[in-house]
Structure formats: structure tokens, C-alpha cells
Design a protein around this motif. Sequence first.
Motif, PDB file in Angstrom:
ATOM      1  N   TYR A 138      46.465 -27.836  79.249  1.00  0.00           N
ATOM      2  CA  TYR A 138      46.817 -26.958  80.363  1.00  0.00           C
ATOM      3  C   TYR A 138      46.451 -25.603  80.269  1.00  0.00           C
ATOM      4  O   TYR A 138      46.220 -24.648  80.904  1.00  0.00           O
ATOM      5  N   GLN A 139      47.200 -24.953  79.053  1.00  0.00           N
ATOM      6  CA  GLN A 139      47.190 -23.583  78.837  1.00  0.00           C
ATOM      7  C   GLN A 139      45.568 -23.079  78.407  1.00  0.00           C
ATOM      8  O   GLN A 139      45.261 -21.691  79.072  1.00  0.00           O
ATOM      9  N   LEU A 140      44.809 -23.721  78.020  1.00  0.00           N
ATOM     10  CA  LEU A 140      43.595 -23.606  77.625  1.00  0.00           C
ATOM     11  C   LEU A 140      42.745 -23.371  79.023  1.00  0.00           C
ATOM     12  O   LEU A 140      42.263 -22.420  79.293  1.00  0.00           O
ATOM     13  N   TYR A 141      42.969 -24.492  80.017  1.00  0.00           N
ATOM     14  CA  TYR A 141      42.320 -24.507  81.267  1.00  0.00           C
ATOM     15  C   TYR A 141      42.719 -23.325  81.925  1.00  0.00           C
ATOM     16  O   TYR A 141      41.890 -22.424  82.573  1.00  0.00           O
ATOM     17  N   ARG A 142      43.906 -22.772  81.987  1.00  0.00           N
ATOM     18  CA  ARG A 142      44.515 -21.706  82.834  1.00  0.00           C
ATOM     19  C   ARG A 142      44.054 -20.394  82.306  1.00  0.00           C
ATOM     20  O   ARG A 142      43.682 -19.439  83.002  1.00  0.00           O
ATOM     21  N   ALA A 143      44.017 -20.290  80.943  1.00  0.00           N
ATOM     22  CA  ALA A 143      43.433 -19.019  80.475  1.00  0.00           C
ATOM     23  C   ALA A 143      42.099 -18.734  80.486  1.00  0.00           C
ATOM     24  O   ALA A 143      41.388 -17.589  80.938  1.00  0.00           O
ATOM     25  N   ARG A 144      41.334 -19.876  80.508  1.00  0.00           N
ATOM     26  CA  ARG A 144      39.840 -19.572  80.813  1.00  0.00           C
ATOM     27  C   ARG A 144      39.716 -19.232  82.209  1.00  0.00           C
ATOM     28  O   ARG A 144      38.975 -18.672  82.572  1.00  0.00           O
ATOM     29  N   GLU A 145      40.477 -20.040  83.188  1.00  0.00           N
ATOM     30  CA  GLU A 145      40.215 -19.854  84.610  1.00  0.00           C
ATOM     31  C   GLU A 145      40.477 -18.196  84.990  1.00  0.00           C
ATOM     32  O   GLU A 145      39.835 -17.792  86.047  1.00  0.00           O
ATOM     33  N   VAL A 146      41.475 -17.640  84.457  1.00  0.00           N
ATOM     34  CA  VAL A 146      41.505 -16.594  84.744  1.00  0.00           C
ATOM     35  C   VAL A 146      40.852 -15.209  83.858  1.00  0.00           C
ATOM     36  O   VAL A 146      41.137 -13.958  84.182  1.00  0.00           O
ATOM     37  N   GLY A 147      39.985 -15.846  83.425  1.00  0.00           N
ATOM     38  CA  GLY A 147      38.882 -14.856  82.517  1.00  0.00           C
ATOM     39  C   GLY A 147      39.126 -14.393  81.233  1.00  0.00           C
ATOM     40  O   GLY A 147      38.273 -13.706  80.554  1.00  0.00           O
ATOM     41  N   PHE A 148      40.046 -15.177  80.406  1.00  0.00           N
ATOM     42  CA  PHE A 148      40.081 -14.829  79.092  1.00  0.00           C
ATOM     43  C   PHE A 148      39.032 -15.380  78.232  1.00  0.00           C
ATOM     44  O   PHE A 148      38.620 -16.614  78.568  1.00  0.00           O
ATOM     45  N   THR A 149      38.925 -14.822  77.044  1.00  0.00           N
ATOM     46  CA  THR A 149      37.788 -15.758  76.149  1.00  0.00           C
ATOM     47  C   THR A 149      39.063 -16.710  75.247  1.00  0.00           C
ATOM     48  O   THR A 149      40.100 -16.135  75.082  1.00  0.00           O
ATOM     49  N   VAL A 150      38.473 -17.860  75.314  1.00  0.00           N
ATOM     50  CA  VAL A 150      39.626 -18.871  74.707  1.00  0.00           C
ATOM     51  C   VAL A 150      38.895 -19.764  73.451  1.00  0.00           C
ATOM     52  O   VAL A 150      37.789 -19.871  73.348  1.00  0.00           O
ATOM     53  N   LYS A 151      40.019 -20.202  72.595  1.00  0.00           N
ATOM     54  CA  LYS A 151      39.764 -21.387  71.941  1.00  0.00           C
ATOM     55  C   LYS A 151      41.032 -22.131  71.594  1.00  0.00           C
ATOM     56  O   LYS A 151      42.248 -21.508  71.597  1.00  0.00           O
ATOM     57  N   LEU A 152      40.818 -23.221  71.185  1.00  0.00           N
ATOM     58  CA  LEU A 152      41.978 -24.212  71.136  1.00  0.00           C
ATOM     59  C   LEU A 152      41.760 -24.724  69.774  1.00  0.00           C
ATOM     60  O   LEU A 152      40.405 -25.431  69.410  1.00  0.00           O
ATOM     61  N   ILE A 153      42.636 -24.891  68.831  1.00  0.00           N
ATOM     62  CA  ILE A 153      42.479 -25.797  67.683  1.00  0.00           C
ATOM     63  C   ILE A 153      43.485 -26.505  67.321  1.00  0.00           C
ATOM     64  O   ILE A 153      44.747 -26.734  67.889  1.00  0.00           O
ATOM     65  N   GLU A 154      43.250 -27.926  66.837  1.00  0.00           N
ATOM     66  CA  GLU A 154      43.911 -29.144  66.880  1.00  0.00           C
ATOM     67  C   GLU A 154      43.787 -29.717  65.517  1.00  0.00           C
ATOM     68  O   GLU A 154      42.801 -29.738  65.045  1.00  0.00           O
ATOM     69  N   ALA A 155      44.830 -30.078  64.982  1.00  0.00           N
ATOM     70  CA  ALA A 155      45.024 -30.633  63.703  1.00  0.00           C
ATOM     71  C   ALA A 155      44.438 -32.288  63.805  1.00  0.00           C
ATOM     72  O   ALA A 155      43.733 -32.593  62.841  1.00  0.00           O
ATOM     73  N   GLY A 156      44.493 -32.815  64.864  1.00  0.00           N
ATOM     74  CA  GLY A 156      43.962 -34.149  65.067  1.00  0.00           C
ATOM     75  C   GLY A 156      42.277 -34.241  65.210  1.00  0.00           C
ATOM     76  O   GLY A 156      41.750 -33.164  65.473  1.00  0.00           O
ATOM     77  N   SER A 157      41.603 -35.194  65.341  1.00  0.00           N
ATOM     78  CA  SER A 157      40.331 -35.505  65.674  1.00  0.00           C
ATOM     79  C   SER A 157      39.814 -35.430  66.927  1.00  0.00           C
ATOM     80  O   SER A 157      38.949 -35.490  67.284  1.00  0.00           O
ATOM     81  N   SER A 158      41.095 -35.463  67.787  1.00  0.00           N
ATOM     82  CA  SER A 158      40.655 -35.444  69.483  1.00  0.00           C
ATOM     83  C   SER A 158      41.893 -35.016  70.099  1.00  0.00           C
ATOM     84  O   SER A 158      42.929 -34.748  69.271  1.00  0.00           O
TER      85      SER A 158
END
Length: 542
Positions: free
Chosen positions: A25-45
Motif C-alpha cells: 500500500y505504501q508503494l502504491y500511495r507513494a507512486r500515485e502522488v508522483g514520487f520515484t519509488v522502489k520496494l525491496i523484499e527479502a522473500g521471493s514474492s
Amino acid sequence: MSESTKVSSAPTDVLVIGAGVTGIYQLYRAREVGFTVKLIEAGSSVGGTWYWNRYPEARFDSESYTYGYLFSQELWEEWEWSERFAGQPEIERYFNHVVDRFDLRRHMVFGAKVTSAVFDEASGTWTVTTDDGTERRARHVVAATGILSVPFVPDIPGRADFRGDQHHTGRWPKEPVDFTGKRVAQIGTGSSGVQIVPAIADEVARLTVYQKVADWATPLNNGPITPEEQAALKADFESIRETLNTSASGFLHQITMRSGLDDSPEQRQEFYEQRWNGPGFTKLSEHYYDMTTNQTVNEEWCAFIAGKIRDIVKDPDTARKLIPKDHGYGGRRPPFVTGYFEAFNKPAVELVDVNETPITRITETGIETPDGSREFDIIIWATGYDFGTGALNRLGVRGRQGLALKDHWAEGPSTYLGVAVAGFPNFFFPGGPHGALGNNPRYAGDQVDFVTDVLVHTRDHGHDIVEVTAGAEQEWTDLVNDSAAQSSFLTSSYFYGANIPGKPIRQLLNPTGRWKLQELIKEAATGGYQTFAFSKPADPEA
């Protein structure tokens, strides 16, 4: 060069850590308001808790449709949950559907476990390093690492010597575990433990359940969502969203606004029967409003549950062990079960109370107690998590002047609205300690919206650095700690960190509740975010 090995030069506006319900949800909201975004995750999905917890019969105990996202009516209408309380495979499919439906996967990097996150005061940016040595720079870091993401395994002597298979419910393998004809030990009977026992009871040759604390477990009462119910859910989206966004619990449940003592003893027994047969958390959230605070009502409700356990469990001594003796209903997080008590009527299932018969060591072939040694092929660790601060304290976060977050929180967490801490600019952690109490995605969603609004305010007013003031942090932390009497949870529960040896016993929830959190979020926004300090970096070219 692949994303997993590339070292970024220009900083990303917002780097999110964790692909669970909050991080997505944070990734979605940050992108929708115009920020460049990246999400990193330890798991494979994606999925967070619902990626790692894939043990048999892992499932929601919040209604499926109240757990999912509310930001898109189209999403709400196109996804149909099959059960009132969905199982892990369906939950994981949902999160993958959301990520692909809104084209979020291209912003995600998997297999990237964070080993450090260091703030550079000169440039006002963070450098986040993952276990493959990759460094990523970001203006803002949002650690959506969750409160139930670091499994705890007790340090029992000999654990490393066991030659069979060992699995923690919070790190269950993707390939199904074959229990057929196996001798299985399960250590722990919390929310995951009570789900797995009946799920494997008919497969094993023997299942020995080692219980430390009995909880007031009540029926989940799951069932399919009928076509008529599906249609009603879709038709009522707006009103459902309004209720879920404003209710104290984050559920659609309605508390019974009368004291238990307003009813006669006979009426109360009828009411308890209704609650017993109701779904999930309604045992708590649709009960008499004073059930957790009125000793007479609480004791009577507990006696009612104890009677049910004795009726279900045939062996009186096993029933005795399954009935809590050290707390009333609401003193600990109540688990919800399907066939749990009935499983102890099966000849292959046995309950061992470790308070009466403690585990002295794990051997190469099994478990040793004062009664002797038992041989096992598999040990299941259903022993919970380092709740609240566990994941954040393991990120290697360092703020101003190299201050380690773990050191700042050495005596317990201090936060502002459960999202930020002074001395750590441009760093946020929605869904962490001191959030609220209730349906996790709902209050964590409130925090994500707040963090996003703060970031937008920072950008739109020409600032690069935003940091909560020490005074605001102290005021909120004091309020949380001083409001313990508003919570029914005992300090011996994991909500205070009591399950982790050496961890300070401190409030990890927000006993003032969701409404207070929302009130202060609104107050901060209307006041121009005066609880934060805004600035420019000393050397933006650094």
C-alpha cells in the motif's frame, strides 16, 4: 547489470522495505502522488506474513474482505474471496493479483534482505545495503517490515543436534511437508499452533503438543461466502469502506452497547451462546462493552468457554490443561480455532503441559523431559515472534551522528504516532510499534496515508528533510505508556515483548486506540505538521 547487483547513483524518492500488506500500500500511495519509488523484499514474492506463513491451515481470523485494500472500488468488485476467513494460498494469490493489477511489480526487487540503513547528514539521504552487497540511495525510507515478521525459537539446549526436520510456522517451506506416518512434536499453541494441530492430526503417526500457556480459544466459525453475500458486499462498497475507515476496531462488527449486568443470568447465557457461534473476533468486538473490564461478566464468560472445552474434550485431565488459569478473556490475544479441541480426542494426539513437565533438552532423536525421552521425526516450532520492534531492530538503522535505532530503543520503543522517531530523519515505519489496536491493515493504512501526506507536504514546501521533533515523540510515547489501563492485555503477553528473553517489558501497542491515532493525525495535518522539523541538507551534492 541486473537490478539485484546494480548500485544506484541518483537517490530514489521513496524506498519501501517489505512487500506485505502495508508495504504494498505504501508503494502504491507513494507512486500515485508522483514520487520515484522502489520496494525491496527479502522473500521471493509478495505477501509478507502471508508469504512466510504457509503452514497447513494458515488463514485469516479477520474477515477476508475487511483485511483487503479499500483504495479501489474496481479491485473490490473484481476480487471475490471464497471464504469468510481465507486460507494462505488464496491470500497470497490476492496480493499477487493486486501487485499485477496496479503494475507495482516493476518497482519491486526480491531476494534483497536489508543489512543496514544509514542516514547521511550532508546529503540528507539514506544508503540501504542488502545482503548481496548492493547499496541503494533514497531520500526517504519507509520500513514496512511488520510486527510479526521475526520468528522466535526458544534457546532449548540441544536444538541444533536434532537430526530430524525442524520448521517454524513463520518460515514454513514452500514445498509441502509430508506428515504421513511421522512422529511429530509441536512446541507452542498460539494463533498458528492452534491452526496446525487439527490440520495434521489425521496424517501423523503421533502428534505431541507441548503447551506453555493455555489461551481462551473459541471457534472461528468459517464458511464460504455465498453468491448473495458476494453481491451484497459489492453493492455496499461505499458504506463498508466508510465503516472500516472509521471504526475503532477496523472491523464491520458492532459492540453490544450494554453492560452484561443489564441482562439476567439466563439472558447472559443465551448471549454467550450467540457469541460462541459467531464468527472470529466478534467474541471480543461484539461482546458486552464491559466484558473485559467487569470481573463478574469476564469470569462468567470464561466459565462458559471452560464448560464448552470440558464438553468437547473427552479426557478430563487434557481438558484441565487446555483451560487457562492465569488470565481472563482478553488478557492475551485470543486465538480462533476449527477442530482444535476435538483433535485431542484422537488417539494419536497428546497434550503436554510444559509447566508440569518441562522440556529439558532436544536430543538427536527427539525431546527429553523429566518423564523421559520421546523420539520424533519432525519438530514444529509454533513459538511466536519478536513482536513490534523485532524486524526494525534488525535492519541496522543508523540516524544522525550514527545513532543506532536498536540503541535508541534499548529500553523499549519511543515513537511519534507509531510511524517516526526523532534523530532519524526521512525514516518512517507504518505498521510498527505504537500503532493501534484492531484489524492491522486498517490502522496501518491510516499510518501509510499519514506518512504519504507528510512526504507530499515536505516536497511541496521545498524541503528535503523531515524529522519528527523530540517533544512530539516524547508526548506520544508517554501517552501510550500511561494509557496501559485502557488495554486488557497483560504485561506477560507478547504485546509487551514478554515472550523474548532479555527484551524490556514495554508497551508495544497503542492502548488509546485507533480513534485517538486518527484524531492526532488530523490535528497534525491541520496544524501544518508542526510536530515535524523541515530542512535542507548541508551539502546536497554530497
